[in-house]
Write an enzyme that holds these catalytic residues in place. Structure first.
Site: not given
Length: 188
Positions: A26, A29-31, A176
């Site tokens: 996760y 994914l966020h980055l 985001s």
């Protein structure tokens, strides 16, 4: 429009459990969503449960077929690729219900809130204790991810809440983190 999806299953080993792998996945994914400036990809956790509290071992990405294809072409899975299995991009099953997946924040530690108040307002410990009683603490029963803030380096829990199931969807942007309090994803 979230017409397609792809499942990313974490595969634990002897050294790393599914929860730790999901946290790392996760975070990446966020980055990637920030780096690619994407607001057209939402997420869900098909194994979500509040009793026992768990997000499961699958992270599902939702979006158009092209958005998912473009997003997955980037090398954002580097470092966790050995611990994940991706499904093919597939259309959402007909008749799938819709729901929101969003972040919930809680005041979980009265002592921390008091220390913060003392720093910000210059109050004494007694003044902060009177202003913030122990009763403000909440013990959430929602599943969460353990993450680390990129800006402060501080660890935090990202609590995940599911909205009610509905027959009609509400298209729109995701933040985001792939979450939204208004935009829905298919739930199946």
């Amino acid at each position: 429009m979230t017409s397609h999806y792809v499942d990313i299953r974490v595969v634990p080993d002897l050294e790393t459990n599914a929860s730790q792998l999901l946290d790392a996945l996760y975070d990446r994914l966020h980055l990637a969503l920030v780096k690619q400036r994407r607001d057209d990809i939402g997420i869900s956790f098909p194994g979500y449960a509040t009793t026992p509290r768990s997000l499961g071992n699958v992270l599902r990405l939702h979006g158009s077929e092209q958005a998912l294809r473009d997003f997955l072409q980037e090398e954002w899975l580097k470092g966790v690729r050995d611990h994940v299995r991706l499904s093919d991009i597939a259309p959402v099953p007909a008749g799938a219900l819709q729901r929101t997946v969003q972040r919930r924040q809680f005041k979980t530690n009265a002592d921390r809130l008091r220390r913060r108040r003392m720093r910000r307002k210059g109050e004494t410990e007694q003044q902060a204790l009177e202003a913030i009683p122990q009763t403000v603490e909440r013990r959430p029963n929602l599943p969460y991810l353990h993450l680390r803030s990129r800006s402060t380096g501080q660890p935090f829990c990202l609590f995940i809440a599911m909205g009610p199931l509905t027959a009609t969807g509400n298209p729109g942007p995701f933040n985001s983190h792939g979450l939204s309090g208004t935009s829905t994803i298919p739930w199946f």
